[in-house]
Each structure stands twice: as C-alpha cells, then as structure tokens.
Design a protein around this motif. Structure first.
Motif, PDB file in Angstrom:
ATOM      1  N   ILE A 175      22.486  38.558 -15.012  1.00  0.00           N
ATOM      2  CA  ILE A 175      21.423  38.797 -16.013  1.00  0.00           C
ATOM      3  C   ILE A 175      21.918  39.889 -16.951  1.00  0.00           C
ATOM      4  CG2 ILE A 175      19.095  39.649 -16.424  1.00  0.00           C
ATOM      5  CD1 ILE A 175      18.216  38.506 -13.844  1.00  0.00           C
ATOM      6  N   HIS A 193      27.302  37.616  -7.382  1.00  0.00           N
ATOM      7  CA  HIS A 193      26.341  36.519  -7.144  1.00  0.00           C
ATOM      8  C   HIS A 193      27.024  35.422  -6.329  1.00  0.00           C
ATOM      9  CE1 HIS A 193      23.718  33.069  -7.858  1.00  0.00           C
ATOM     10  NE2 HIS A 193      24.740  32.451  -8.404  1.00  0.00           N
ATOM     11  N   HIS A 223      31.115  29.311 -15.815  1.00  0.00           N
ATOM     12  CA  HIS A 223      30.177  30.063 -16.648  1.00  0.00           C
ATOM     13  C   HIS A 223      30.898  30.746 -17.805  1.00  0.00           C
ATOM     14  CE1 HIS A 223      25.923  30.361 -16.448  1.00  0.00           C
ATOM     15  NE2 HIS A 223      25.899  30.228 -15.129  1.00  0.00           N
ATOM     16  N   ARG A 242      24.274  28.525 -23.893  1.00  0.00           N
ATOM     17  CA  ARG A 242      23.404  27.883 -24.895  1.00  0.00           C
ATOM     18  C   ARG A 242      24.131  27.724 -26.237  1.00  0.00           C
ATOM     19  NH1 ARG A 242      19.305  31.934 -23.070  1.00  0.00           N
ATOM     20  NH2 ARG A 242      18.709  30.986 -21.111  1.00  0.00           N
ATOM     21  N   HIS A 277      27.285  24.835 -17.696  1.00  0.00           N
ATOM     22  CA  HIS A 277      28.270  25.534 -16.870  1.00  0.00           C
ATOM     23  C   HIS A 277      28.696  24.760 -15.628  1.00  0.00           C
ATOM     24  CE1 HIS A 277      24.703  26.882 -14.562  1.00  0.00           C
ATOM     25  NE2 HIS A 277      25.555  27.038 -13.579  1.00  0.00           N
ATOM     26  N   THR A 307      23.204  22.630  -9.754  1.00  0.00           N
ATOM     27  CA  THR A 307      22.059  22.806 -10.634  1.00  0.00           C
ATOM     28  C   THR A 307      21.876  21.520 -11.425  1.00  0.00           C
ATOM     29  OG1 THR A 307      21.040  24.301 -12.245  1.00  0.00           O
ATOM     30  CG2 THR A 307      23.396  23.915 -12.495  1.00  0.00           C
ATOM     31  N   ASP A 358      21.950  29.061  -3.747  1.00  0.00           N
ATOM     32  CA  ASP A 358      22.027  29.621  -5.104  1.00  0.00           C
ATOM     33  C   ASP A 358      20.640  30.127  -5.523  1.00  0.00           C
ATOM     34  OD1 ASP A 358      23.177  30.191  -7.601  1.00  0.00           O
ATOM     35  OD2 ASP A 358      22.776  28.194  -8.401  1.00  0.00           O
ATOM     36  N   GLN A 391      19.482  34.043  -6.121  1.00  0.00           N
ATOM     37  CA  GLN A 391      18.914  34.492  -7.410  1.00  0.00           C
ATOM     38  C   GLN A 391      17.606  35.236  -7.228  1.00  0.00           C
ATOM     39  OE1 GLN A 391      18.567  31.045  -9.896  1.00  0.00           O
ATOM     40  NE2 GLN A 391      20.729  30.592  -9.692  1.00  0.00           N
ATOM     41  N   ASP A 401      17.730  39.003  -8.444  1.00  0.00           N
ATOM     42  CA  ASP A 401      17.072  39.245  -9.732  1.00  0.00           C
ATOM     43  C   ASP A 401      15.995  40.320  -9.567  1.00  0.00           C
ATOM     44  OD1 ASP A 401      18.718  37.321 -10.697  1.00  0.00           O
ATOM     45  OD2 ASP A 401      17.169  35.851 -11.193  1.00  0.00           O
ATOM     46  N   ILE A 437      13.518  38.603 -17.169  1.00  0.00           N
ATOM     47  CA  ILE A 437      14.366  37.858 -18.114  1.00  0.00           C
ATOM     48  C   ILE A 437      13.775  37.854 -19.525  1.00  0.00           C
ATOM     49  CG2 ILE A 437      15.418  35.577 -18.589  1.00  0.00           C
ATOM     50  CD1 ILE A 437      15.793  35.397 -15.540  1.00  0.00           C
ATOM     51  N   VAL A 440      16.563  42.722 -21.869  1.00  0.00           N
ATOM     52  CA  VAL A 440      17.380  41.525 -21.623  1.00  0.00           C
ATOM     53  C   VAL A 440      17.458  40.691 -22.914  1.00  0.00           C
ATOM     54  CG1 VAL A 440      17.598  39.399 -20.265  1.00  0.00           C
ATOM     55  CG2 VAL A 440      16.954  41.529 -19.132  1.00  0.00           C
ATOM     56  N   PHE A 454      20.080  42.220 -25.085  1.00  0.00           N
ATOM     57  CA  PHE A 454      21.410  41.888 -24.582  1.00  0.00           C
ATOM     58  C   PHE A 454      21.757  40.434 -24.931  1.00  0.00           C
ATOM     59  CE2 PHE A 454      23.910  40.214 -20.879  1.00  0.00           C
ATOM     60  CZ  PHE A 454      25.101  40.831 -21.199  1.00  0.00           C
ATOM     61  N   ASP A 455      20.797  39.536 -24.698  1.00  0.00           N
ATOM     62  CA  ASP A 455      21.046  38.115 -24.980  1.00  0.00           C
ATOM     63  C   ASP A 455      21.263  37.880 -26.481  1.00  0.00           C
ATOM     64  OD1 ASP A 455      20.736  37.647 -22.325  1.00  0.00           O
ATOM     65  OD2 ASP A 455      18.898  36.484 -22.473  1.00  0.00           O
TER      66      ASP A 455
HETATM   67  N1  LIG Z   1      20.444  37.500 -19.372  1.00  0.00           N
HETATM   68  C1  LIG Z   1      19.876  36.316 -19.010  1.00  0.00           C
HETATM   69  N2  LIG Z   1      19.961  35.906 -17.734  1.00  0.00           N
HETATM   70  C2  LIG Z   1      19.407  34.709 -17.398  1.00  0.00           C
HETATM   71  C3  LIG Z   1      18.745  33.893 -18.358  1.00  0.00           C
HETATM   72  N3  LIG Z   1      18.323  32.753 -17.729  1.00  0.00           N
HETATM   73  C4  LIG Z   1      18.699  32.862 -16.448  1.00  0.00           C
HETATM   74  N4  LIG Z   1      19.335  34.024 -16.223  1.00  0.00           N
HETATM   75  C5  LIG Z   1      19.889  34.482 -14.930  1.00  0.00           C
HETATM   76  C6  LIG Z   1      18.811  34.573 -13.878  1.00  0.00           C
HETATM   77  C7  LIG Z   1      19.498  34.063 -12.632  1.00  0.00           C
HETATM   78  O1  LIG Z   1      20.119  35.125 -11.918  1.00  0.00           O
HETATM   79  C8  LIG Z   1      20.578  33.116 -13.127  1.00  0.00           C
HETATM   80  C9  LIG Z   1      20.270  31.655 -12.947  1.00  0.00           C
HETATM   81  O2  LIG Z   1      19.340  31.159 -13.820  1.00  0.00           O
HETATM   82  P1  LIG Z   1      18.878  29.594 -13.817  1.00  0.00           P
HETATM   83  O3  LIG Z   1      17.974  29.366 -12.676  1.00  0.00           O
HETATM   84  O4  LIG Z   1      18.352  29.298 -15.161  1.00  0.00           O
HETATM   85  O5  LIG Z   1      20.247  28.793 -13.696  1.00  0.00           O
HETATM   86  P2  LIG Z   1      20.992  27.950 -12.562  1.00  0.00           P
HETATM   87  O6  LIG Z   1      20.051  27.381 -11.554  1.00  0.00           O
HETATM   88  O7  LIG Z   1      21.836  27.032 -13.305  1.00  0.00           O
HETATM   89  O8  LIG Z   1      21.852  29.047 -11.759  1.00  0.00           O
HETATM   90  P3  LIG Z   1      23.382  29.524 -11.879  1.00  0.00           P
HETATM   91  O9  LIG Z   1      23.596  30.028 -13.273  1.00  0.00           O
HETATM   92  O10 LIG Z   1      24.200  28.339 -11.538  1.00  0.00           O
HETATM   93  O11 LIG Z   1      23.545  30.634 -10.859  1.00  0.00           O
HETATM   94  O12 LIG Z   1      20.831  33.494 -14.466  1.00  0.00           O
HETATM   95  C10 LIG Z   1      18.676  34.378 -19.715  1.00  0.00           C
HETATM   96  O13 LIG Z   1      18.121  33.751 -20.613  1.00  0.00           O
HETATM   97  N5  LIG Z   1      19.260  35.600 -19.976  1.00  0.00           N
END
Ligand SMILES: Nc1nc2c(ncn2[C@H]2C[C@H](O)[C@@H](COP(=O)(O)OP(=O)(O)OP(=O)(O)O)O2)c(=O)[nH]1
Length: 541
Positions: free
Chosen positions: A62, A77, A110, A119, A145, A180, A231, A235, A239, A381, A386, A389-390
């Motif tokens: 994050i 992670h 990633h 994105r 990713h 995912t 996973d 998270q 988080d 988030i 955040v 940063f994003d």
């Molecule tokens: N800085 C930031 N972090 C985010 C954002 N969306 C998600 N994250 C972080 C929170 C979680 O620790 C991790 C996973 O988020 P998701 O559940 O959307 O993705 P996914 O299931 O694909 O997990 P993974 O990236 O594979 O670990 O990324 C964002 O928009 N900005």
C-alpha cells in the motif's frame, strides 16, 4: 469418503512445457543421487533466485518502502503469503513445495507502486490512455499483475540458452495466474465484450494456454486455491497493521478493536443458528463456525483492555490470522467431505484437476472478511495520504511511458535488443525482411526514425520500405496511407483474408511489440528505480 490428501498434486515430467530441458542443467556429480529435491521445490527455487523476485523488496504494497522499515512491501507480503500457504498445506496434507512455489511467484509481475502502476499500464495496453500521443485506440490485451507474473516467469526471466522463461510446471503457472481475478467483470455480469485481459499476449506459446484451464476462474489444484485465500488473509491482517502504524490516518487501535467486535456482533445477530433441516454433520460444522467467531470476539474484548499499544496491534494481527486459518481449514475439510468428488474423474492424465473451488472461508468467515476489507478500503486505501502517494505514482509511471514512447532510445541497450528481437520475429512471421542487423546500434538516425514512426503507427514510410532497412513483399504502393490506416481500427483480431489485411496485421503486431517492450521494462522496475528514471528523464541536474 475422500480427504484433502487424496487431492495432493504429484509431479510428472509432462508437467513442464519442455520436458527434457533439465537434462543439461546440473553438474552431474554422482552425489546428487543422494540429494533429493522435489520438482515443485525446484520451481520454487528458480523463482527465489531470480532478479525479479529480489526486486519485490522495493515495490509498494500500500505504502512505499521509504515511508518506514516496518511497512509491508511486495516482498514481505509475499513471504507472509508463503508462510500462511505452507501452514494450510501442511494441515491439509497437500504439496507444501508446490504452494510455496505458487506463493513466492504470485506477485512477481507487480509494477512499481503496486495497483496504481498496474492501472496506468492497463490503460495504455488496452488503448484507453493514448498518452496524448498514440494515433489509434488499439486494445492490445491490457495489463494485469497476475497475467504479468506468468509472463515474467514464462518469458522475460531467462534460465536456458535457447528457451524462454524458467520452464515451470503448469501447476505453478496456473496457481499464480488464478491467485486473483482473471476476468474484468463478475461471471454474472459478463457480456463477452472481448475487453478482458488477453492471455495470448502474456505467454510464449499458445499450447501453454490449455494447461491454464481458463474455463475456471479459480485454480484447479487445491494448492493453487490455498495460495489465493492465503493472499486474502495476509492482506487483511497487514493492511490493518500498516494502517495502524501510519500516524497520519489517526486510526486508533481501540477503535479498530471496537469495529471488529461490532462486526462479529452484527454477523452473529443476523445469522442465528437455525438449521432444522440440516444434517448432523452440517449442524456440527455450523456450530463450530459460530464458536470460532465467539472465541475471536472474546479474545478481542480481553486484549482491547491492554494498556500496551504494540501488544494490542500485534495480538490483533495474530488473532485475525488464527481465526481465518482455522475457518479455512475447517471449511475446506467440510467442503471436500460433502463435494461427492469422483476421484477417478478428478485424476485426469494431467494430474488432479478440480472443477470446484473447495478452499474457502465459511459463510460467516466470508462476511467478516468482506466487512474488514471494506473498512480497510474506507479508512486506509481511500485516505488522503494513500491518494497522494497513488496520484504521484500514476504521474511518474505515465511520464515514463510517454518518454519512452516518444523516444525509445532513452531505454537501455538491452531493452532495445529485446525490442529488436521482438520485431525481427514479427517481420519473419509476416515474410517481411528487416535488412539491417543491430538497427538500434548501427542504424543511421534516419533509419531509426523511420522504423520508430512505423512502430508507433505515426507514418508508413512506404518508399523507404523497399529501401535499405525493410523489404516488403506486399504491394502497398497502390494503396494510399490513409486507407491502410483506416483498416487498422477495423481489423482488430479478425482473420487475415488478403495481403492488405496481412500487412495491417503486421503493423499492429509491430505496434504491440513496441508498446509491450516499454510496458515490460516499466513493470519490472522498483519504486526507487522508477523515481530515479523519472528524475533523469525530466529534471535538470
Ligand atoms: N496504494 C494502494 N494500495 C492498494 C490499492 N488497492 C489495493 N491496494 C493494496 C491493498 C492490499 O494490500 C493489496 C491487494 O489489493 P487487491 O485486493 O485489490 O488485489 P489482489 O487481490 O489482486 O492482491 P495482490 O495484489 O495480488 O496481493 O494492494 C490502491 O488503490 N492503492
């Protein structure tokens, strides 16, 4: 009745794409006979020792690693996912080496700055962001990713002299892809609009696609399903932990405790144990699920009274992990016991293939997981910090894309060699001759400019194409440039019918090679490297 251990994956030589590629790898010392290393363990080690794996240490989860040493990065992670997956695999008596290989590789694709970088590249590769420069809106398959993790391991990371990738077994690649989402929308909302990520753009051989079982949006192995849920568990706990560490959020651990305790209260109130028609087995299972929630609630209520903040945070994380691990273990065993799986059908020639997702949270666990996730989204988030940063991350990645798109010679020579190889392959495939060798090294400025214009679809240097750098067998002199360009938006993925289509297809493939080389280069960067590149490209010393 079958149990989880009946579903354990066992390695077979045919599980690797190049079955006999390993023959020349080892030192052949006779003592190796005594050292047994499992093949899935070998896959894990190949990923562990790759440069792409080491780069995860400086990719944001994050937060950026610069914010502090205790925040998660993609590396920590990944290690947490690996530990949780191995525990679950051990409890369920399935293949620990395989889950570890999947877990270690799952996020290797990633981008810098995590989901924000992802994105930007997705928008560029699906034609939704023209960077203020591209002439056509072309969907080149997008970027995600998990697809890129498979690409990194199957193409861009090298192990052999003459073959791409690490030659991992299909179970590892399939588990990584499915950790995912593999579709843009939920199954029930799917209109088959053709806008999903295109796997053909991410891996080296179309035959490999069959081993990824894309009809199933979950992994067909129990080991892959374990990593996907580990996973999620990882998270949720980290988080919260990272959010509580971030002073700017002003999240108070007491409030987080109260919130989770209230979630549990809501769940229990909304779903009283009421199961007159349930079997005895189901009643026992449901009762156990409620008991676990109750135990978690009691523990949280006790720890909430602690005066030691650090203890409070650490035990919150520990208790959440323990609750979810127990819930998944119990539910998976229950799911298997009622699944009526026919093991003779499940054990296909490729190994054990599951057509059901068996590794899951209980119904109660799912509700708690969703509530905690939505709390994290709102409180952490979506927070000001955040978002800042994003926002900055998006800006940097977009500026990198623009700079390289505008002038690829700003990328290092090894990337240009990759680009040259990619386009040479396309030229060959379409029967067109690229006459100069080492064009980016030896070509004149004019040659290179012409080629780049063609790759960007900015111009088709028709006369030059019969000249020194390109020999084109198609009669395009008769067509004006505009009519060729007009066909570009139409041809898309349609079948090639004539020379003119074939020529347009070739142009599109070159454009893809150009964009995807830039995309691979940026996706492989760490946050630090991306920031440094941005400074070198745009700032005056
Ligand atoms: N800085 C930031 N972090 C985010 C954002 N969306 C998600 N994250 C972080 C929170 C979680 O620790 C991790 C996973 O988020 P998701 O559940 O959307 O993705 P996914 O299931 O694909 O997990 P993974 O990236 O594979 O670990 O990324 C964002 O928009 N900005």
């Amino acid at each position: 009745m079958i149990s989880s251990s009946d579903l354990k994956q066992e390695f077979k030589e045919s599980d690797r794409f190049y079955e006999d590629a390993n023959k020349d790898l080892s030192l052949k010392d006779p003592i190796l006979q005594e050292m047994i290393r499992s093949e899935f363990g070998r896959d894990r080690d190949r990923i562990f020792f790759s440069r792409a794996f080491r780069r995860l240490q400086h990719k944001a989860q994050i937060y950026s690693n610069e914010k502090g040493d205790h925040y998660r990065t993609r590396l920590t992670h990944t290690l947490e996912v690996s530990q949780l997956s191995r525990s679950l695999a051990r409890y369920l008596s399935v293949n620990e080496d395989l889950v570890e290989a999947i877990a270690i590789g799952h996020d290797i694709g990633h981008t810098p700055f995590g989901h924000e970088g992802e994105r930007v590249l997705d928008d560029v590769m699906s034609g939704n962001d023209n960077l203020g420069m591209t002439r056509f809106k072309i969907n080149h398959g997008g970027f995600k990713h998990n697809f890129n993790s498979v690409r990194v391991l199957d193409i861009t990371t090298l192990k052999y002299q003459d073959k791409p990738g690490l030659n991992l077994s299909w179970q590892v690649l399939e588990g990584i892809l499915k950790h995912t989402r593999t579709k843009r929308c939920k199954e029930e909302d799917c209109t088959k609009c053709g806008n999903c990520w295109d796997i053909k753009r991410f891996i080296h051989d179309k035959k490999l696609i069959d081993t990824l079982y894309l009809d199933f949006n979950f992994s067909v192995t129990l080991e892959g399903q374990i990593v996907s849920i580990a996973d999620e568990i990882a998270q949720r706990q980290h988080d919260l932990d990272d959010g509580l560490r971030d002073a700017s959020l002003r999240l108070d651990s007491n409030d987080v405790y109260s919130k989770i305790i209230s979630f549990i209260g809501e769940i229990v109130d909304a779903k009283p144990v009421n199961c007159k028609s349930c079997s005895h087995q189901e009643k026992v299972y449901l009762n156990d699920c409620y008991n676990s929630l109750d135990i978690l609630k009691n523990k949280l209520e006790v720890n909430k009274e602690s005066k030691n903040k650090l203890y409070m945070i650490d035990s919150l994380v520990r208790d959440i992990i323990e609750y979810f691990i127990i819930d998944v273990y119990r539910t998976t065993n229950y799911n298997i016991s009622i699944s009526e799986l026919d093991i003779s059908r499940t054990n296909a020639c490729n190994g054990t293939i599951l057509d059901k997702n068996l590794v899951s949270f209980s119904e109660l666990g799912t509700i708690l997981d969703n509530k905690i996730e939505s709390y994290i989204n709102h409180q952490i988030i979506n927070s000001h910090g955040v978002n800042m940063f994003d926002g900055k991350s998006k800006f940097i990645i977009r500026q990198l894309c623009k700079a390289y798109y505008n002038n690829p010679l700003q990328m290092p020579s090894y990337v240009l060699m990759r680009l040259e190889k990619a386009i040479r392959d396309k030229f060959q495939f379409y029967g067109i001759d690229l006459r100069l060798s080492d064009i980016f090294k030896n070509g004149t400025k004019k040659d290179i400019t012409m080629l780049i214009k063609l790759l960007k679809l900015d111009d088709i240097p028709i006369i030059y194409m019969q000249g020194p750098i390109i020999k084109n067998p198609y009669d395009i002199n008769g067509h004006d440039k505009e009519s060729i360009f007009e066909s570009i938006n139409k041809i898309g993925t349609s079948e090639i019918e004539n020379d003119s289509d074939r020529f347009v297809k070739w142009l599109l493939e070159n454009n893809y090679a150009y964009l995807s080389t830039i995309c691979d280069y940026i996706a492989g960067m760490t946050d630090n490297y991306a920031k440094d590149e941005y400074k070198k490209l745009y700032l005056v010393d």
